[in-house]
Design a protein around this motif. Structure first.
Motif, PDB file in Angstrom:
ATOM      1  N   GLU A 153       1.885   4.251   8.239  1.00 40.83           N
ATOM      2  CA  GLU A 153       2.060   3.554   9.505  1.00 40.83           C
ATOM      3  C   GLU A 153       2.255   2.071   9.265  1.00 40.83           C
ATOM      4  N   GLU A 154       2.893   1.430  10.236  1.00 44.21           N
ATOM      5  CA  GLU A 154       3.102  -0.012  10.179  1.00 44.21           C
ATOM      6  C   GLU A 154       1.773  -0.742   9.959  1.00 44.21           C
ATOM      7  N   GLY A 155       1.778  -1.685   9.009  1.00 40.79           N
ATOM      8  CA  GLY A 155       0.573  -2.455   8.714  1.00 40.79           C
ATOM      9  C   GLY A 155      -0.227  -1.918   7.548  1.00 40.79           C
ATOM     10  N   ASP A 156       0.063  -0.682   7.106  1.00 40.96           N
ATOM     11  CA  ASP A 156      -0.648  -0.154   5.939  1.00 40.96           C
ATOM     12  C   ASP A 156      -0.359  -1.010   4.714  1.00 40.96           C
ATOM     13  N   ARG A 157      -1.428  -1.376   3.975  1.00 40.59           N
ATOM     14  CA  ARG A 157      -1.241  -2.120   2.726  1.00 40.59           C
ATOM     15  C   ARG A 157      -1.172  -1.129   1.574  1.00 40.59           C
ATOM     16  N   ILE A 158      -0.103  -1.209   0.804  1.00 44.05           N
ATOM     17  CA  ILE A 158       0.125  -0.262  -0.291  1.00 44.05           C
ATOM     18  C   ILE A 158      -0.668  -0.709  -1.520  1.00 44.05           C
ATOM     19  N   ASN A 159      -1.425   0.220  -2.084  1.00 40.00           N
ATOM     20  CA  ASN A 159      -2.234  -0.085  -3.264  1.00 40.00           C
ATOM     21  C   ASN A 159      -1.629   0.499  -4.536  1.00 40.00           C
ATOM     22  N   THR A 160      -1.466   1.821  -4.565  1.00 42.15           N
ATOM     23  CA  THR A 160      -0.964   2.473  -5.783  1.00 42.15           C
ATOM     24  C   THR A 160       0.007   3.586  -5.437  1.00 42.15           C
ATOM     25  N   ILE A 161       0.855   3.931  -6.405  1.00 38.23           N
ATOM     26  CA  ILE A 161       1.682   5.125  -6.377  1.00 38.23           C
ATOM     27  C   ILE A 161       1.385   5.894  -7.644  1.00 38.23           C
ATOM     28  N   ASN A 162       0.916   7.139  -7.475  1.00 38.14           N
ATOM     29  CA  ASN A 162       0.503   7.951  -8.622  1.00 38.14           C
ATOM     30  C   ASN A 162      -0.435   7.166  -9.541  1.00 38.14           C
ATOM     31  N   SER A 163      -1.386   6.459  -8.938  1.00 37.41           N
ATOM     32  CA  SER A 163      -2.433   5.690  -9.620  1.00 37.41           C
ATOM     33  C   SER A 163      -1.932   4.413 -10.289  1.00 37.41           C
ATOM     34  N   THR A 164      -0.628   4.127 -10.167  1.00 36.80           N
ATOM     35  CA  THR A 164      -0.089   2.870 -10.700  1.00 36.80           C
ATOM     36  C   THR A 164      -0.125   1.813  -9.606  1.00 36.80           C
ATOM     37  N   GLN A 165      -0.739   0.659  -9.901  1.00 34.87           N
ATOM     38  CA  GLN A 165      -0.855  -0.379  -8.882  1.00 34.87           C
ATOM     39  C   GLN A 165       0.514  -0.962  -8.543  1.00 34.87           C
ATOM     40  N   ILE A 166       0.750  -1.125  -7.250  1.00 26.93           N
ATOM     41  CA  ILE A 166       1.992  -1.721  -6.749  1.00 26.93           C
ATOM     42  C   ILE A 166       1.624  -2.996  -6.010  1.00 26.93           C
ATOM     43  N   SER A 167       2.075  -4.144  -6.516  1.00 27.07           N
ATOM     44  CA  SER A 167       1.649  -5.430  -5.967  1.00 27.07           C
ATOM     45  C   SER A 167       2.703  -6.115  -5.120  1.00 27.07           C
ATOM     46  N   ASN A 168       3.991  -5.788  -5.324  1.00 27.51           N
ATOM     47  CA  ASN A 168       5.044  -6.492  -4.593  1.00 27.51           C
ATOM     48  C   ASN A 168       6.257  -5.582  -4.403  1.00 27.51           C
ATOM     49  N   LYS A 169       7.218  -6.076  -3.664  1.00 25.83           N
ATOM     50  CA  LYS A 169       8.391  -5.259  -3.328  1.00 25.83           C
ATOM     51  C   LYS A 169       9.230  -4.932  -4.561  1.00 25.83           C
TER      52      LYS A 169
END
Length: 590
Positions: free
Chosen positions: A512-528
């Motif tokens: 949903e809009e506003g969700d802060r993304i932390n990880t994908i498959n346990s890999t940290q995602i910090s920026n676009k």
């Protein structure tokens, strides 16, 4: 109409039942206008005065009264009268002697197709946002004086009839309300077409040479749009005026009126406006036929106290939008390749929207009071429930044109038929009238099929077949993975920046809009950038775990990617000779 106006001009001096206005701009530096009005020969004991809540060409409420203050009323002897407020939109003046004089101050600092702006560069006046009025006196003649004292370089441009000096005339309240006015040190170009004067007023910081180049494009647009209908409308007073204001202090917009149009943008001609603003010229001038004279019955009479709703905006605005780009191509302002590429944005917006399951084009048109420059503080679900009637109608206009061309017909001649039936005699139409006209032009079965499938329902035409008929190709890249989520870098991290559309992988996964993304498959995602790199490694059908933080809580969802639904429309270089010839006929100057 011209004979009627000639009679009314004589009536100004013969009968005296004329409401008069005077507007001045002594405090322009602080965005204030001083306005005086006189309402003589009154029959009612109590005069009710209002500010409009709407503006011609707009369908939402705007509450212009919020910028009015310092209201004073006197009688013919200058004696002060009692002013009361019966509601939020009006004033009542009692105890008069048959004449009421009003004076008030207007704060005005937005220049576009709806509002008014007064500053040291200009007075940009949209009449409903500027002048008080009396509904009971709506059939009276109106004289208005634009007092430019203190601004010696300012000139006046408007579709109102010039009387003398700075005094102008309107035959009634509606014409007055429909007559935007630009007062500034503008430049002017004009020429005659079939005995009528076409004027382009330009308030801008550019050069004469830039204006000359732009003006040549405008003339080509006029010629190509006239060619669609076979003639110009019969403009009142024999004149049509483009009121363009390309200045850094305005808001981008375009708004049609009976014999004029407002064009505003922050881009000067030298800073992208030469190409970026010309599309609005094409769109708004086409409205001098379609909307202003080919007019939906649902907008007659236009209501200045309530929102205006019409189910015909897919045709009035949408078909006009279809011709916007097509005319630029026919005029040689854009290339066929540029025009075809421009179809991709609206096409994907319309046909990849889940909103079609809720509303057909007529019902999308009904949403205008809530989206046409309307404001609300509560969140809405527009990404899932609304498609702009501009875009929806434009893409349906494209389909209808190509369908007609398969039969040896074309949309130009259909529009000309609608013009001759409803526009030229100024008989407002209904949606049933449009279907009847299409039936007369292309056959009852053809018209019934088009309206049943695409107007009363939200089916998608067979565009692959239609595009092939004019040498275009449409395809989808099904090997590209698609999640359906927009993300943005913020101070809090990478967040989903827009609510996902229904049916997309992101929506199904509960993102949903506003969700802060932390990880994908346990890999940290910090920026676009990291997000884009990760997405590029997936294929349609792949699944992954995504961790997000929402409402202060961390949660995990599983996402299953889909093939990219984006359509790509291009010129088919391998098209048949007959298809290439059909494309040439479609896109070439008339």
């Amino acid at each position: 109409m011209r004979l009627l106006i000639a009679f009314l001009l004589v009536s100004v001096t013969c009968f005296g039942q004329t409401n008069t206005y005077n507007v001045s701009f002594k405090n322009a530096i602080h965005h204030e206008a001083n306005i005086k009005a006189t309402f003589p020969e009154l029959n009612s004991e109590v005069l009710t005065l209002r500010m409009s809540r709407t503006s011609p060409g707009r369908y939402a409420l705007h509450e212009f009264i919020k910028n009015v203050y310092g209201v004073k009323a006197t009688n013919s002897k200058g004696e002060e009268l009692e002013v009361t407020r019966p509601d939020a939109y009006s004033w009542e003046i009692s105890g008069h002697d048959g004449t009421v004089n009003i004076e008030y101050t207007l704060f005005a600092n937005r220049a576009d197709g709806t509002y008014t702006q007064v500053d040291l560069t200009h007075a940009h006046l949209n009449i409903p946002a500027t002048f008080i009025y009396a509904e009971e006196l709506k059939q009276r003649l109106i004289e208005v004086t634009f007092n430019t004292e203190g601004h010696p370089d300012w000139k006046i441009a408007t579709q109102l009839k010039h009387l003398n000096g700075n005094k102008y005339f309107a035959p009634n309240l509606y014409y007055f309300m429909d007559s935007p006015t630009e007062i500034s040190d503008f430049d002017l170009r004009e020429y005659t077409v079939d005995g009528q004067n076409i004027r382009f007023v330009l308030h801008h910081p550019g050069t004469e040479q830039e204006f000359d180049k732009y003006w040549e494009q405008v003339k080509k647009i006029v010629a190509q749009e006239k060619a669609v209908y076979g003639e110009l409308p019969d403009y009142d007073f024999g004149e049509y005026t483009f009121l363009a204001c390309y200045m850094p202090n305005v808001s981008g917009d375009g708004m049609e009126h009976r014999n004029s149009t407002v064009l505003t943008d922050v881009e000067s001609l030298a800073e992208g406006g030469m190409k970026g603003n010309i599309g609005t010229v094409s769109h708004e001038y086409f409205h001098s036929w379609n909307v202003e004279r080919i007019r939906p019955k649902s907008l007659e009479p236009f209501n200045f106290s309530e929102a205006n709703m019409s189910g015909a905006l897919w045709f009035a605005e949408g078909f006009t939008s279809y011709y916007t780009g097509l005319i630029l191509c026919r005029a040689g302002i854009t290339t066929p390749e540029e025009y075809v590429n421009s179809l991709n944005g609206p096409f994907n917006y319309v046909w990849n929207s889940p909103a079609r399951q809720y509303f057909n084009p007529i019902e999308m048109s009904f949403q205008a009071p809530f989206v046409d420059a309307a404001t609300s503080v509560d969140p809405v679900n527009r990404q899932n429930t609304f498609i702009s009637y501009y875009s929806y109608g434009s893409i349906l206009g494209l389909a209808l044109d190509l369908k007609l061309r398969e039969k040896g017909l074309n949309l130009d001649d259909f529009m000309k038929l609608v013009w001759e039936t409803y526009g030229e005699p100024e008989n407002p139409y209904t949606i049933d009238d449009l279907e009847l006209s299409l039936s007369k032009y292309a056959g009852k079965e053809f018209a019934s099929d088009f309206f049943s499938n695409y107007i009363y329902h939200s089916n998608m035409p067979d565009y692959k077949k239609l595009f092939a008929s004019v040498g275009l190709d449409i395809s989808q890249n099904e090997s590209e993975a698609y999640i359906g989520a927009s993300v943005s870098d913020t101070e809090k991290g990478l967040v989903i920046s827009r609510g996902p559309q229904k049916g997309t992988p992101a929506y199904i996964a509960g993102l949903e809009e506003g969700d802060r993304i932390n990880t994908i498959n346990s890999t940290q995602i910090s920026n676009k950038e990291e997000w884009d790199q990760k997405m590029a490694n997936f294929e349609p059908g792949d699944t992954f775990k995504i961790s997000v933080t929402s409402y202060g809580m961390e949660r995990t969802a599983e996402v299953k990617l889909q093939p990219d639904p984006t359509y790509n429309i291009n010129i088919d270089e391998n098209a048949s000779a007959s298809a290439k010839a059909a494309r040439e006929k479609w896109l070439s100057a008339k």
